[in-house]
Design an enzyme around this catalytic site. Sequence first.
Site, mmCIF file in Angstrom:
data_model
loop_
_atom_site.group_PDB
_atom_site.id
_atom_site.type_symbol
_atom_site.label_atom_id
_atom_site.label_comp_id
_atom_site.label_asym_id
_atom_site.label_seq_id
_atom_site.Cartn_x
_atom_site.Cartn_y
_atom_site.Cartn_z
ATOM 1 N N TRP A 102 37.126 14.670 108.095
ATOM 2 C CA TRP A 102 38.481 14.835 107.541
ATOM 3 C C TRP A 102 39.297 15.673 108.500
ATOM 4 O O TRP A 102 40.605 15.251 108.650
ATOM 5 C CB TRP A 102 38.472 14.824 106.198
ATOM 6 C CG TRP A 102 37.826 13.784 105.415
ATOM 7 C CD1 TRP A 102 36.813 14.134 104.659
ATOM 8 C CD2 TRP A 102 38.153 12.280 105.362
ATOM 9 N NE1 TRP A 102 36.108 13.005 104.095
ATOM 10 C CE2 TRP A 102 37.103 11.982 104.688
ATOM 11 C CE3 TRP A 102 38.933 11.716 105.854
ATOM 12 C CZ2 TRP A 102 36.849 10.383 104.219
ATOM 13 C CZ3 TRP A 102 38.872 10.302 105.708
ATOM 14 C CH2 TRP A 102 37.906 9.629 105.150
ATOM 15 N N ASP A 171 44.336 19.826 102.965
ATOM 16 C CA ASP A 171 43.976 18.458 102.323
ATOM 17 C C ASP A 171 43.002 18.994 101.329
ATOM 18 O O ASP A 171 41.918 19.735 101.403
ATOM 19 C CB ASP A 171 43.108 17.866 103.621
ATOM 20 C CG ASP A 171 42.538 16.600 102.850
ATOM 21 O OD1 ASP A 171 42.576 16.288 101.812
ATOM 22 O OD2 ASP A 171 41.907 15.842 103.875
ATOM 23 N N LYS A 195 39.383 10.727 94.056
ATOM 24 C CA LYS A 195 38.215 11.600 93.850
ATOM 25 C C LYS A 195 38.230 12.435 92.678
ATOM 26 O O LYS A 195 37.322 12.261 91.978
ATOM 27 C CB LYS A 195 38.086 12.650 95.009
ATOM 28 C CG LYS A 195 37.286 11.945 96.245
ATOM 29 C CD LYS A 195 38.151 11.586 97.114
ATOM 30 C CE LYS A 195 37.695 10.897 98.362
ATOM 31 N NZ LYS A 195 38.247 11.131 99.659
HETATM 32 C C1 LIG Z 1 38.497 10.740 100.881
HETATM 33 C C2 LIG Z 1 39.284 11.866 101.813
HETATM 34 C C3 LIG Z 1 40.221 11.437 102.655
HETATM 35 C C4 LIG Z 1 40.773 10.095 102.914
HETATM 36 O O1 LIG Z 1 41.299 9.351 101.782
HETATM 37 P P1 LIG Z 1 41.910 8.153 101.998
HETATM 38 O O2 LIG Z 1 42.601 7.771 100.524
HETATM 39 O O3 LIG Z 1 40.737 7.319 101.869
HETATM 40 O O4 LIG Z 1 42.895 8.122 103.068
HETATM 41 C C5 LIG Z 1 40.972 12.552 103.331
HETATM 42 N N1 LIG Z 1 40.305 13.881 103.149
HETATM 43 C C6 LIG Z 1 39.429 14.177 102.388
HETATM 44 C C7 LIG Z 1 38.968 15.547 102.286
HETATM 45 C C8 LIG Z 1 38.764 13.137 101.767
HETATM 46 O O5 LIG Z 1 37.664 13.474 100.836
#
Ligand SMILES: *Cc1c(COP(=O)(O)O)cnc(C)c1O
Length: 366
Positions: A102, A171, A195
């Site tokens: 990511w 993030d 998540k």
């Molecule tokens: C799942 C995830 C993403 C991507 O998310 P999307 O909503 O599918 O674009 C980005 N960063 C992390 C840490 C993730 O777990």
Amino acid sequence: MSRVYNFSAGPSCLPEEVLKECAAEMLDYNGTGQSVMEMSHRSKAYKPIIEHAESQVRALMRVPQNYKVLFLQGGGSTQFAMVAQNLGIHTGKAAYINTGVWAKKAVSEAKHLGVQVEVVASSEDKNFSYIPHVQNIAGDYDYAYICFNNTIMGTHYEYIPETGSIPLVADISSCVLSEELDVSKFGLLFAGAQKNLAPAGVTLVIIREDLLTDSPRAGTPTMSTYKIHAENESMYNTPPCYTIYVLGKVLDWIEKNGGVAGIHERNVQKAALLYDYLDASDYYHATAQVGSRSLMNVPFLTKETDPEKAKAINDKFVKEAAGAGLVNLAGHRLVGGMRASIYNAMPIEGVKALIAFMEQFAKQNA
Ligand SMILES: *Cc1c(COP(=O)(O)O)cnc(C)c1O
């Protein structure tokens, strides 16, 4: 009706009470004779729903007054671009720490948009099994960027890098509201919902007001400009109304369960059960290093080292676990083995059931 324990990395399990409340309100929300799915986002009935979600985010995360809370679309992945477009505007340079998939995607998106990226640290040397320790980040960077919890590698920061006046962007897609976080240490935080927050469809962005610019990088679409969304209170266009409604309920559930501190305590207990079991086992082991371990995502391998035999045993594990009501335990191909995602909504009973299954599987297959 029988429900499984769902260890998916995302979309992932939601609190059962929240799902039941949504079901009960499906046809008639609060005497309106409509489902929230059918409501105008500008209606009298809907307005309190989005306002409640925002005020719960502010209360639970103790968001300071000089930050905006935004509900956007496009997932975490769209934020990789928006961060670069809206923040990479003075020197055009940014510092990134590379901790896996990511973070790498965020790096490549920033480069794609013409930001000059410096990767100031990386854990690629050990397949991203740890978080590099970078106490300070200094330089003429427009921002510094980290991925706070690495969903695929199962690693998590146990510290926050000091960046002085450089805005720190994180993030927090896979760890939002799993632990207390000092928002004031960050310029911008973002999290895709699927998540730990809600079903997929909404992305939470918390941004310090001084970072809202009228002049993002050339070519930035209106829809990718934070300031536009902030000025329009996340209603520049139609927001993901229903997902925001579910988010509000998940936040109420967190509040009822002791707030973020209470949820964190539970998460620590759940993760400790699993890591302690893995560390004591001579059949399984965790892949993330001590000192960098995620409370949310726990990848693990068996002792089988021959790739073909390991694949067969992993497949067997995942299949038999599913048969026992423990689903979505396949590991990511970059790590192999299995991965148990144990987000906020996973009850401790689910973790205990997983460990009991692992114990039995190890006995039969060691
Ligand atoms: C799942 C995830 C993403 C991507 O998310 P999307 O909503 O599918 O674009 C980005 N960063 C992390 C840490 C993730 O777990």
